[in-house]
Design a protein around this motif. Structure first.
Motif, PDB file in Angstrom:
ATOM      1  N   ALA A   1       0.832  -1.207   0.000  1.00  0.00           N
ATOM      2  CA  ALA A   1       0.000   0.000   0.000  1.00  0.00           C
ATOM      3  C   ALA A   1       0.866   1.256   0.000  1.00  0.00           C
ATOM      4  CB  ALA A   1      -0.930  -0.010   1.208  1.00  0.00           C
ATOM      5  N   ALA A   2       1.990   1.222   0.730  1.00  0.00           N
ATOM      6  CA  ALA A   2       2.900   2.363   0.736  1.00  0.00           C
ATOM      7  C   ALA A   2       3.449   2.623  -0.665  1.00  0.00           C
ATOM      8  CB  ALA A   2       4.041   2.109   1.719  1.00  0.00           C
ATOM      9  N   GLU A   3       3.832   1.568  -1.339  1.00  0.00           N
ATOM     10  CA  GLU A   3       4.358   1.725  -2.700  1.00  0.00           C
ATOM     11  C   GLU A   3       3.280   2.242  -3.644  1.00  0.00           C
ATOM     12  OE1 GLU A   3       6.021  -1.980  -3.841  1.00  0.00           O
ATOM     13  OE2 GLU A   3       7.648  -1.904  -2.351  1.00  0.00           O
ATOM     14  N   ARG A   4       2.053   1.768  -3.469  1.00  0.00           N
ATOM     15  CA  ARG A   4       0.966   2.225  -4.334  1.00  0.00           C
ATOM     16  C   ARG A   4       0.666   3.703  -4.094  1.00  0.00           C
ATOM     17  NH1 ARG A   4      -5.252  -0.217  -4.967  1.00  0.00           N
ATOM     18  NH2 ARG A   4      -5.825   1.205  -6.687  1.00  0.00           N
ATOM     19  N   ALA A   5       0.678   4.129  -2.833  1.00  0.00           N
ATOM     20  CA  ALA A   5       0.431   5.538  -2.527  1.00  0.00           C
ATOM     21  C   ALA A   5       1.481   6.425  -3.180  1.00  0.00           C
ATOM     22  CB  ALA A   5       0.419   5.747  -1.017  1.00  0.00           C
ATOM     23  N   GLU A   6       2.733   5.998  -3.143  1.00  0.00           N
ATOM     24  CA  GLU A   6       3.795   6.771  -3.777  1.00  0.00           C
ATOM     25  C   GLU A   6       3.656   6.783  -5.292  1.00  0.00           C
ATOM     26  OE1 GLU A   6       7.476   6.313  -0.612  1.00  0.00           O
ATOM     27  OE2 GLU A   6       7.136   4.697  -2.055  1.00  0.00           O
ATOM     28  N   ARG A   7       3.149   5.703  -5.832  1.00  0.00           N
ATOM     29  CA  ARG A   7       3.041   5.570  -7.286  1.00  0.00           C
ATOM     30  C   ARG A   7       1.797   6.257  -7.846  1.00  0.00           C
ATOM     31  NH1 ARG A   7       3.278   0.530  -7.126  1.00  0.00           N
ATOM     32  NH2 ARG A   7       1.082   0.015  -7.392  1.00  0.00           N
TER      33      ARG A   7
END
Length: 263
Positions: free
Chosen positions: A130-136
């Motif tokens: 989820a952290a990676e998706r938020a950044e992306r």
């Protein structure tokens, strides 16, 4: 950050993925009787991820210990040695980190829809993804993903204004702050042993309709803490201070009045 009212100081630490605005309805009832301090966690709401003048203004590694240190700095700036500390969900994890870092500063503990245990491998992996998706992608998807479980059935059915408020709170969070908070929560330690040694009065509150940390989790949490009380709030999910602020304020104020002499 809000700091309003007079008397016994109560620090309220917000849930993820919202900010201190989740406490507004509660504050309206409490500040007539006590002092309420409600900060935004770093990276959420109006608090930047990197604080001015901080270690060359470099972003610290994600850790709720960093957030606890932020809270202690706020207390120092206000000349507050001992306070009551309350936290909802992620805010509960921060309260535990604060208790780990400076137990002498905590005069009482209010744990709302939270748990003591660390994430398991699957939950940790989900947080990191989820952290990676938020950044992306930003956070446009986050409310639709999380709110069905964060809010109780009664709120979804009968409180459209609360659903709309929660959606706005989630959608206005900075993506970088959301990602940092997810990684910080994924890295948190198990606090079960810590809470078994708690020597201050503790109130555990849980929404009857909470699907994230349901009442049986809260019951186990309260049962593991000496001098702990448990209150189950009907018709609420994972965010009772937002879903039914009047009921939450009532049980909180009653508890504060019982333990205020210890501050």
């Amino acid at each position: 950050m809000t700091d309003t009212g007079f008397g016994t100081p109560l620090v309220l630490l917000h849930a993820f993925p919202v900010d201190s605005r989740m406490w507004r309805g509660v504050e309206e009832s409490l500040v007539e009787h006590i002092r309420v301090i409600a900060p935004d966690q770093r990276g959420m709401g109006k608090t930047p991820l990197v604080l001015s003048g901080e270690d060359g203004e470099r972003l610290p590694e994600p850790s709720l210990d960093v957030v606890a240190a932020d809270v202690l700095r706020e207390l120092d700036e206000r000349g507050l040695d001992r306070v009551l500390v309350g936290g909802c969900s992620m805010g509960g994890y921060v309260a535990m980190a604060l208790l780990r870092a400076a137990p002498h500063r905590v005069a009482g503990l209010l744990l709302v829809d939270t748990r003591a245990g660390a994430d398991g491998p699957e939950q940790r992996a989900n947080r990191l993804a989820a952290a990676e998706r938020a950044e992306r992608e930003g956070v446009g998807w986050l409310a639709d993903t999380m709110l069905p479980n964060l809010l109780g059935d009664t709120t979804h059915r009968e409180r459209p204004h609360v659903v709309a408020t929660a959606q706005e709170l989630v959608r206005t969070q900075p993506a970088a702050g959301v990602a940092w908070a997810q990684r910080a929560m994924a890295a948190r330690p198990d606090s079960t042993g810590l809470l078994r040694r708690v020597q201050v009065p503790t109130l555990v509150v849980v929404g009857e309709e909470d699907r994230v940390t349901p009442p049986e989790v809260a019951q186990d949490l309260a049962g593991s803490i000496p001098d702990a009380e448990l209150v189950v709030l009907p018709r609420c999910g994972h965010l009772p201070p937002l879903e039914d602020p009047d009921a939450f304020a009532e049980v909180t104020l009653a508890w504060v009045r019982r333990v205020a002499e210890r501050v």
